[in-house]
Design a protein around this motif. Structure first.
Motif, short mmCIF file in Angstrom:
data_model
loop_
_atom_site.label_atom_id
_atom_site.label_comp_id
_atom_site.label_asym_id
_atom_site.label_seq_id
_atom_site.Cartn_x
_atom_site.Cartn_y
_atom_site.Cartn_z
N GLY A 1 62.14 51.29 48.08
CA GLY A 1 60.83 50.83 48.51
C GLY A 1 60.84 49.63 49.42
N ARG A 2 62.00 49.15 49.80
CA ARG A 2 62.09 47.94 50.63
C ARG A 2 62.00 48.27 52.11
NH1 ARG A 2 64.49 43.63 48.11
NH2 ARG A 2 63.96 42.58 50.07
N LYS A 3 61.38 47.36 52.86
CA LYS A 3 61.28 47.50 54.31
C LYS A 3 62.28 46.62 55.04
CE LYS A 3 57.82 50.35 54.08
NZ LYS A 3 57.98 51.78 54.46
N SER A 4 62.86 45.65 54.34
CA SER A 4 63.85 44.75 54.93
C SER A 4 64.66 44.14 53.80
CB SER A 4 63.18 43.66 55.77
OG SER A 4 62.38 42.82 54.96
N VAL A 5 65.69 43.38 54.18
CA VAL A 5 66.56 42.77 53.18
C VAL A 5 66.92 41.36 53.64
CG1 VAL A 5 68.62 43.78 54.27
CG2 VAL A 5 68.73 43.02 51.89
N HIS A 6 66.93 40.42 52.70
CA HIS A 6 67.35 39.05 52.98
C HIS A 6 68.86 38.93 52.74
CE1 HIS A 6 63.02 38.34 52.53
NE2 HIS A 6 63.22 37.21 53.21
N LEU A 7 69.49 38.04 53.48
CA LEU A 7 70.93 37.86 53.34
C LEU A 7 71.30 37.49 51.90
CD1 LEU A 7 71.76 35.89 56.61
CD2 LEU A 7 72.35 38.26 56.08
N ALA A 8 70.51 36.63 51.27
CA ALA A 8 70.84 36.18 49.91
C ALA A 8 70.89 37.34 48.93
CB ALA A 8 69.82 35.14 49.45
N GLU A 9 70.13 38.41 49.20
CA GLU A 9 70.11 39.56 48.30
C GLU A 9 71.39 40.38 48.37
OE1 GLU A 9 65.81 41.31 48.00
OE2 GLU A 9 66.17 40.78 50.10
N LEU A 10 72.21 40.13 49.37
CA LEU A 10 73.45 40.89 49.54
C LEU A 10 74.65 40.21 48.91
CD1 LEU A 10 72.93 41.87 53.29
CD2 LEU A 10 72.51 43.29 51.28
N ALA A 11 74.45 39.02 48.34
CA ALA A 11 75.58 38.25 47.82
C ALA A 11 76.30 38.96 46.69
CB ALA A 11 75.09 36.88 47.34
N LEU B 1 74.97 58.92 53.74
CA LEU B 1 75.09 59.79 52.57
C LEU B 1 73.89 59.58 51.66
CD1 LEU B 1 78.85 59.21 51.63
CD2 LEU B 1 77.89 61.05 53.03
N ASP B 2 73.78 60.41 50.64
CA ASP B 2 72.78 60.17 49.61
C ASP B 2 73.00 58.78 49.03
OD1 ASP B 2 71.78 62.69 49.99
OD2 ASP B 2 72.90 63.59 48.33
N ASN B 3 71.92 58.13 48.67
CA ASN B 3 71.93 56.78 48.11
C ASN B 3 72.38 55.72 49.13
OD1 ASN B 3 71.27 55.07 45.92
ND2 ASN B 3 73.46 54.76 45.51
N THR B 4 72.16 55.97 50.40
CA THR B 4 72.35 54.92 51.40
C THR B 4 71.10 54.84 52.26
OG1 THR B 4 73.35 56.35 53.09
CG2 THR B 4 74.84 55.32 51.48
N VAL B 5 70.77 53.64 52.68
CA VAL B 5 69.64 53.43 53.57
C VAL B 5 69.96 52.24 54.47
CG1 VAL B 5 68.44 51.88 51.95
CG2 VAL B 5 67.14 53.13 53.68
N THR B 6 69.49 52.28 55.71
CA THR B 6 69.72 51.19 56.64
C THR B 6 68.43 50.41 56.82
OG1 THR B 6 71.35 52.53 57.83
CG2 THR B 6 70.54 50.55 58.94
N LEU B 7 68.46 49.12 56.47
CA LEU B 7 67.27 48.27 56.51
C LEU B 7 67.47 47.12 57.49
CD1 LEU B 7 66.56 47.93 52.67
CD2 LEU B 7 65.40 49.45 54.29
N PRO B 8 66.41 46.70 58.18
CA PRO B 8 66.53 45.51 59.03
C PRO B 8 66.67 44.26 58.17
CG PRO B 8 64.26 46.27 58.97
CD PRO B 8 65.08 47.32 58.26
N PHE B 9 67.29 43.24 58.75
CA PHE B 9 67.39 41.95 58.08
C PHE B 9 66.08 41.18 58.25
CE2 PHE B 9 71.82 42.93 59.05
CZ PHE B 9 72.45 42.63 57.85
N ALA B 10 65.67 40.48 57.19
CA ALA B 10 64.49 39.64 57.28
C ALA B 10 64.80 38.29 57.90
CB ALA B 10 63.89 39.44 55.89
N ASP B 11 66.05 37.85 57.82
CA ASP B 11 66.42 36.51 58.28
C ASP B 11 67.65 36.52 59.19
OD1 ASP B 11 67.97 37.38 56.20
OD2 ASP B 11 67.82 35.55 55.00
N LEU B 12 67.87 37.63 59.87
CA LEU B 12 68.97 37.75 60.84
C LEU B 12 68.55 38.80 61.86
CD1 LEU B 12 71.95 36.78 61.39
CD2 LEU B 12 72.69 38.81 60.15
N ASP B 13 68.89 38.59 63.11
CA ASP B 13 68.48 39.53 64.15
C ASP B 13 69.70 39.93 64.99
OD1 ASP B 13 66.80 41.08 65.74
OD2 ASP B 13 66.39 39.45 67.13
N PRO B 14 70.63 40.67 64.39
CA PRO B 14 71.84 41.04 65.13
C PRO B 14 71.60 42.22 66.07
CG PRO B 14 71.95 41.94 62.92
CD PRO B 14 70.67 41.15 63.00
#
Length: 304
Positions: free
Chosen positions: A176-186, A254-267
């Motif tokens: 259900g997420r539209k973006s991801v913060h870097l801290a959430e990937l730690a 694959l199943d169970n993968t999704v690509t989300l934009p970063f909320a605090d990074l713009d690569p």
């Protein structure tokens, strides 16, 4: 003095580290060090100041570096200069392409092929950016699409596409997420492709991730993008890839993968058209091809 002495000297001068230079040259450190000492004895000059912590060029070394580069460049240019002199009407030329090339660029490459069909037979040659840059420099490729940055001063590069990048994450952990913060990937391990195929720009991204607290890393000594997708799908890692649904990299999802934009990074991964400057000068054998490539890819003409 042999040419390999100059190649070894330039490698050490560029890296200022014997171990890194040896890896670049695919040789052991000890014989590299001996060859440098042989060169110093022959020239009667100390080229490097060495300590346990640093390697520095001496004044003699700084003076030799541009001379050595010039000699190596002239020698490297012999094959393509000879081919152009012996076969000025060469019918087949090669264009380098990196992995995951966007369909828009493939369409422009096809347009270039159509517009040059009467004069040359344009063929595509795949490879990682470092290898493509080297092949353009040496004349084995007429031009190439490469990932920026490119530091070779002998090449002219013109950016043709900038693709936004996002985080490839386990879908169940970011439902259900539209973006991801870097801290959430730690809590996940960052995994990139093997170093020989990873664009240099990803080193900058890696540093940004580390500064944001994403410390865990997974390295694949061998493998491909499908292997990375498997690790992401399993829930233990994330990677970075193109956001555009049209990108061919989406085929590795694959199943169970999704690509989300970063909320605090713009690569952004930038792709450029690259060719050797002197081969595209007015009157040069590649000048007509480069002019048509500029037109096909929408690159402004070089200033007079």
């Amino acid at each position: 003095m042999e040419l390999f002495h100059l190649r070894y000297f330039v490698a050490v001068a560029e890296e200022l580290n014997y171990s890194q230079a040896a890896r670049k040259l695919h040789m052991a450190t000890s014989p590299l060090s001996r060859r440098i000492k042989d060169l110093e004895r022959e020239l009667g000059q100390e080229l490097f100041k060495r300590s346990t912590h640093a390697v520095e060029l001496t004044p003699a070394g700084r003076a030799l570096l541009p001379l050595a580069r010039e000699v190596i460049e002239q020698v490297n240019a012999i094959p393509w200069r000879l081919r152009e002199a012996a076969h000025p009407e060469r019918a087949t030329v090669f264009v380098g392409v990196p992995a995951g090339l966007h369909p828009d660029l493939r369409g422009k490459l096809q347009l270039l092929e159509e517009r040059t069909r009467d004069t040359v037979d344009l063929k595509r040659w795949p490879g990682p950016t470092a290898g493509l840059v080297e092949a353009v420099h040496d004349g084995r490729l007429a031009l190439a699409l490469v990932r920026l940055p490119v530091a070779d001063p002998a090449l002219e590069v013109a950016e043709v596409l900038s693709e936004p990048l996002g985080a490839v994450v386990p879908a169940d952990q970011f439902a259900g997420r539209k973006s991801v913060h870097l801290a959430e990937l730690a809590g996940l391990s960052y995994i990139s492709t093997p170093s020989d195929s990873t664009p240099a720009y990803f080193e900058e991204i890696d540093a940004q991730l580390n500064a944001a607290g994403v410390k865990k890393r997974l390295r694949l000594s061998q493998g491909d993008y499908s292997g990375i997708a498997e690790l992401v799908s399993s829930g233990i890692a994330f990677s970075i890839s193109m956001l555009d649904p049209a990108s061919p990299m989406q085929l590795y999802r694959l199943d169970n993968t999704v690509t989300l934009p970063f909320a605090d990074l713009d690569p952004h991964l930038r792709t450029a058209l690259a060719w050797r400057r002197e081969r595209a000068e007015p009157g040069g054998e590649l000048a007509p091809l480069i002019a048509k490539a500029r037109e096909a890819f929408g690159v402004s003409a070089a200033p007079d």
